[in-house]
Scaffold this motif. Sequence first.
Motif, short mmCIF file in Angstrom:
data_model
loop_
_atom_site.label_atom_id
_atom_site.label_comp_id
_atom_site.label_asym_id
_atom_site.label_seq_id
_atom_site.Cartn_x
_atom_site.Cartn_y
_atom_site.Cartn_z
N ASP A 80 0.85 -1.19 0.00
CA ASP A 80 0.00 0.00 0.00
C ASP A 80 0.88 1.24 0.00
OD1 ASP A 80 0.88 0.44 2.63
OD2 ASP A 80 -0.96 -0.29 3.54
N ASN A 81 0.27 2.40 0.05
CA ASN A 81 1.00 3.68 -0.05
C ASN A 81 1.89 3.98 1.15
OD1 ASN A 81 -0.58 3.74 -2.27
ND2 ASN A 81 -1.54 5.69 -1.86
N ASN A 82 1.78 3.20 2.22
CA ASN A 82 2.61 3.43 3.41
C ASN A 82 4.01 2.85 3.26
OD1 ASN A 82 0.49 4.72 4.81
ND2 ASN A 82 -0.39 2.73 5.29
N LEU A 83 4.23 2.04 2.26
CA LEU A 83 5.56 1.45 2.03
C LEU A 83 6.48 2.46 1.37
CD1 LEU A 83 5.02 -2.14 0.56
CD2 LEU A 83 5.92 -1.54 2.78
N ASP A 84 7.76 2.27 1.55
CA ASP A 84 8.74 3.02 0.77
C ASP A 84 9.31 2.05 -0.26
OD1 ASP A 84 11.59 1.97 1.79
OD2 ASP A 84 10.25 2.17 3.52
N GLY A 85 9.94 2.58 -1.29
CA GLY A 85 10.44 1.77 -2.38
C GLY A 85 11.43 0.70 -1.94
N LYS A 86 12.31 1.03 -1.01
CA LYS A 86 13.33 0.06 -0.54
C LYS A 86 12.67 -1.14 0.13
CE LYS A 86 17.56 -0.16 2.25
NZ LYS A 86 17.27 -1.29 3.07
#
Length: 189
Positions: A8-14
């Motif tokens: 979801d949008n709470n993740l960061d790319g890494k």
Amino acid sequence: MNKRPILDNNLDGKTFMEYYYLKEELVAFCRKNNLQITGGKLELKKRIVNFLDTGKRTCKTHVARRKIKVDEITLDTKIEEDFVCSEKHRAFYKEQIGNSFSFNVAFQKWLKRNAGRTYQDSITAYYQILEEKKKNKSIIDKQFEYNTYIRDFFYDNKDKSLEQAIKCWKYKKSLKGHNKYEKDDLKIL
């Protein structure tokens, strides 16, 4: 064991890149966030990482392909530039090679690299590719992590079943990090 985070949008790319997600999950995320849904897994992942890290939606610029019409394919016909595997091509190869014919990845790459050669040349190349596959461990493209894992699992565990291989794969893909087979994955069995 690290639990795989929800995409979801709470993740960061890494963090996103440290876990395995099915293509269907990637497409669903893209759809939900108004991102382009076309392309392979690697393209989708790159698009998602960019969105998670920057909030920006990248758009692929469409490059129009020249439509090359092939009226009749014979053994002497030249392979066209920008070769596209079509039903007409499939029918030709099935007629020449038999119902076992399929556009495997190695053959598709050969066709794209050999515009101007004849279809007779391509049939010879097809049989050579099949012989090479029998002799050597074929290279599986990077995006096919499951196939690579299962092949490597059986290379190391000839006495195990597909059910066991899949159980190990499911365990492995739930972990943070790479998805390559390791002997330690057997601990889940």
